[in-house]
Design an enzyme around this catalytic site. Sequence first.
Site, PDB file in Angstrom:
ATOM      1  N   GLU A  40       0.862  -1.453  -0.045  1.00 36.86           N
ATOM      2  CA  GLU A  40      -0.025  -0.014   0.085  1.00 36.86           C
ATOM      3  C   GLU A  40       0.802   1.211  -0.115  1.00 36.86           C
ATOM      4  O   GLU A  40       0.699   2.205  -0.690  1.00 36.86           O
ATOM      5  CB  GLU A  40      -0.903  -0.227   1.321  1.00 36.86           C
ATOM      6  CG  GLU A  40      -1.681   1.116   1.517  1.00 36.86           C
ATOM      7  CD  GLU A  40      -3.109   1.276   0.825  1.00 36.86           C
ATOM      8  OE1 GLU A  40      -3.289   0.430  -0.009  1.00 36.86           O
ATOM      9  OE2 GLU A  40      -3.467   2.224   0.899  1.00 36.86           O
ATOM     10  N   ASP A  41       1.922   1.495   0.658  1.00 33.21           N
ATOM     11  CA  ASP A  41       2.437   2.572   1.203  1.00 33.21           C
ATOM     12  C   ASP A  41       3.743   2.957   0.136  1.00 33.21           C
ATOM     13  O   ASP A  41       4.099   3.920   0.003  1.00 33.21           O
ATOM     14  CB  ASP A  41       3.218   2.738   2.608  1.00 33.21           C
ATOM     15  CG  ASP A  41       1.713   2.888   3.498  1.00 33.21           C
ATOM     16  OD1 ASP A  41       0.660   2.955   3.002  1.00 33.21           O
ATOM     17  OD2 ASP A  41       1.950   3.051   4.714  1.00 33.21           O
TER      18      ASP A  41
END
Length: 508
Positions: free
Chosen positions: A81-82
């Site tokens: 995600e990041d």
Amino acid sequence: MVSASSDSKVSEIIELVKSSSEQDIALITKAHDFAREAHKDQVRFSGEPYFTHLFQTAKILAEFGMGPITIAAGFLHDAIEDVGVTPETIRTEFGEEILFLVEGVTKLGQIRYTSNWHTESLRKLFVAMSQDIRVLMIKLADRLHNMRTLASVPQEKQKRIAAETLEVYAPIAYRLGIGRLNRELEDLAFPFVYPDAYEETRQIIEKRQEELALDLEHFHESLRIKLVEGGFANAETSFRVKGLYSLYKKLKRLDMDIEKVYDLSALRVIVGSVADCYKALGIVHAAWRPLPGRIKDFIAFPKPNGYQSLHTTVFTGDGGIVEVQIRTREMHREAEFGIASHLSYKQGLAKGDAAHPTLLWVKRLLPGVGEQAAGNGSVAEAKYSDVPGWIKELVEYQKAHGDKEFEEGLKEDFFRERIFVFTPKGDVVDLPVDSTPIDFAYAIHSDIGNHMSGAKVNGKLVSLDSILKNADIVEIQTKKNAKPNRKWVDHAKTSMAKKHIRQALLKE
Ligand code: MN
């Protein structure tokens, strides 16, 4: 080599993993190093390296007794995600199972909250839970660390995150029996969600704190002496003070009158066996007068989330009242770690403890638990395809009803505090607080509800709108031609009963 903050040493986590093999240590270390490298350019709102969050999440998982695979996935939970690590990379480096967990957590993280976020996030949570309870454990650990550091998050985000914690995550931790996590999440979120109520509750307790501590110390000392005299030289005793949010919920039901809260503080007694629990209860009652109606046997009748303990409230003799909770070490571990203790505890399910309700519940949830990983002594972390009944109920309920009603139903029926009442035969029925004989009747069967003519509680005839209390014995009287009354809708607490009553009224 990227330097991490000095307190984040992988050995701290490895020390927490019971009987870890070389393979386990290698896996955790690899995930630790991978995450540190992948997130090296990222910082948190507090200015700390982002890796701190991953380290703490993994550490919380280790503290909750989760195995190496879940801990590794904890380190990696924000990588996709990041920082754009590809699923392929995680698969190649860590295998299919860890990828599955990381993707599960990533999906949960992608929920962006709009005006109807509540229902939406709940639904996704449940779907995720249905797939693998470990995904949820990682999400809960992630949330716990985010709540511990909420003060450094921009103010406009704080309230939303805290409200979500209070409405979604804390109740789930409760349902999974993870008392320690439920309490901490609630108390961290409380001041952000209800600042005024928090302040009021804090002030109420502050006034009592000093005398409370004195009373408690004195009573604790006397209790220890009585236990030793009674042959329990090795019983462990400790205090617990009720969590502020839990106290606030209780105060609200009691007109904010602190004098009516009997379990503000409790003394815990931990003994060796179930028989010892009852023996210790005998010692307590022989020395101090118990309050009538406050003796609760959650060993014979565990709460639906598996909680077991004996509770009693006694007069301390110097004007005070204190709750005493008596349990075995195993019950204590379960009360603190709930389902997590079964995910990790090796002997837990292997002892043939078939009569144990929590174990049965967990068995349904986790068919693979108890299988040992071949040779290396670490706990097997099988994929769990089965789902506990209450989650199935939620999913079924949601399918059959609109989102709004689903949400209402959730708040009303599943996430409120429950009471336990009995049929005349001794079967336990659990209902929301403030339920009436009408709810009880419909909880037994809609036909009983639809033909109810009267109700007896503890042998006495009562009106159908009387509020049931814990441990009441409820008997429903039926007549062939009796039928629901329009007023019953208002007197019913559960949406189940309301629904059946409306249907019956419509048919007429
Ligand atoms: Mn995270």
